[in-house]
Design an enzyme around this catalytic site. Sequence first.
Site, short mmCIF file in Angstrom:
data_model
loop_
_atom_site.label_atom_id
_atom_site.label_comp_id
_atom_site.label_asym_id
_atom_site.label_seq_id
_atom_site.Cartn_x
_atom_site.Cartn_y
_atom_site.Cartn_z
CE LYS A 129 14.35 2.12 17.99
NZ LYS A 129 13.79 0.77 18.23
CD GLU A 146 18.83 8.79 31.01
OE1 GLU A 146 18.68 7.95 31.90
OE2 GLU A 146 18.15 8.78 29.95
N GLY A 202 17.96 -1.40 21.08
CA GLY A 202 19.12 -0.57 21.35
C GLY A 202 20.40 -1.35 21.56
NE ARG A 203 18.59 -6.48 25.08
CZ ARG A 203 17.33 -6.05 25.12
NH1 ARG A 203 17.09 -4.75 25.14
NH2 ARG A 203 16.32 -6.90 25.12
CD GLU A 205 18.45 -3.06 28.06
OE1 GLU A 205 18.97 -2.24 28.86
OE2 GLU A 205 18.30 -2.82 26.85
CG HIS A 212 47.68 -8.57 40.59
ND1 HIS A 212 48.78 -8.99 41.29
CD2 HIS A 212 47.97 -8.76 39.28
CE1 HIS A 212 49.71 -9.41 40.45
NE2 HIS A 212 49.25 -9.27 39.21
CE LYS A 218 14.76 4.18 28.24
NZ LYS A 218 14.55 3.89 26.80
#
Length: 545
Positions: free
Chosen positions: A206, A212, A267-268, A353, A384, A511
């Site tokens: 955005k 990153e 964002g999510r 979040e 398992h 951040k």
Amino acid sequence: MTTLTDQPQWQKLSELAASVKQAHMRDWFAEDSQRAQSMQAKACGIFLDYSKNRVTDEVLTTLFDLARAQGLETARERMFSGEPVNHTEQRAVLHTALRNLSGEPVQVEGEDVMPEIQATLEKMREFTEAVHNQTHVGYTGKPVKDIVAIGIGGSFLGPKIMTEALKPYRTDKVKVHFVANVDGCHIHDVLSQVNHEETLIVMSSKSFSTQETLQNTQSAKQWFLKAGGSQADIARHFVAVSSNVKAATEFGIDKDNVFPMWDWVGGRYSLWSAIGLPICLALGYDNFHRLLKGAHQMDEHFRSAPLKNNLPVILGMLGVWYRNFFNAQSHVLLPYYHYLRGLPAYVQQLDMESNGKRTNDSGDTVNYQTGPIIWGSEGTNGQHSFHQLIHQGTSVIPADFLLPLKVPNQNDTHHAMLASNCFGQSQALMQGKTYDECYADLADETDVQRRSKLAAHKTMPGNKPSNTLLFEQLDPETLGSLVALYEHKVFVQGVIWEVNSFDQWGVELGKQLGNEVLNGIQGNADASQFDDSTLQLIKQFTQAN
């Protein structure tokens, strides 16, 4: 104002929990042949069986009464109507507008946002078709064969997991690769597989400054230039999803290839926006539109269905029941479908979040538990490994089992085995196996003391809660509905716990500190701002490099 724990419904639930903890679901099923039929709901092609939960009709009624007392219906309408329900950032929360196919306007501060949303969708459609029909080509005239989608968090997880889940619907025109990790190994491995003349980079940030994502995009740019492309050629090979058009164009991206983002999309919750461009490119625009359609259908269900028949409300209130009255610290998602294996990671970010908060809407520290730990993996593999803890461990771990009734590319035996494991696990969690049953199974053991000891080790208490969600098949509409279901479940719980589900200050702090430490590593920061531990870590890293 009455606080959550002072609500009469909360007090009643505390009393009911004390009695429910003395009961066993195995006995309830034996006593009530209609229990399964009375505790099921269906909407948008998703069937929910919630009968294997430690609840009675009285518990469910009280949970729904608590939802009303906490103003869930009013809060729900405020969100859909574009009011600034993200009150700490004074923003509307309108991921639902991104998939609003009703034709009705959605107002934010007196302005209808739907024309801009529709224009963006049209731009996504046109660009996708241009790539697929090879009218958008690379600087040497070669068609695009590979898409490298660079993002992080919701800008990465949503597109990656939706594309993975809908693998049977992928186009053969392009191949989409996803990069999020700032570890240079990841971007190196992906770029080493592709030809720069036939590659399109989709950068999603955005702000166009996410650490990153920007670093990975810079590395992709250096790779492109080193391989033979020029600064001018970047316009043919890089596009951006960002609100910072200036930074994108300074990077070299054509302004017509910058797709917008809005402050009222977190964002999510953003895969429904232009963040979903990699989904379009991987599946074709029509299938992306079907994804929006399914989510819109769940929005309509959540907005209009009575609470007792409302899938997000049922799941949300059951989660409150276990988190606050059974001290359940986690919730596990178990998709019994290989292509849906990424769903737990997606819901993990969405839920943790959103509701991983300790401060309520009034700014006070809460005196009750909020968001649980979300985890899980695909079904039979977990049987398992970690299912052992769910069956015989000391914690209450509610589970969601998910299964499509039909799947592509499988014979009947494979899918029947998958379904039998799914249903068998939920039955075993509920039913368990008593000491007497285990003791009887060991009739061949002549040593009475050893027989008794082994029976104790093999005993499974059962009474472990779970939901089972079935759907005809995992097509784009169903996946859209399923993701929206979990979005709204998170919203329900945020309203009950009185937390803002739409900010993420903990993420922002990480951040900020990451940038400060990077400056320290590069020698551009005052050492006095770091604690001694961090200084020692920086020192060891710089000495090694």
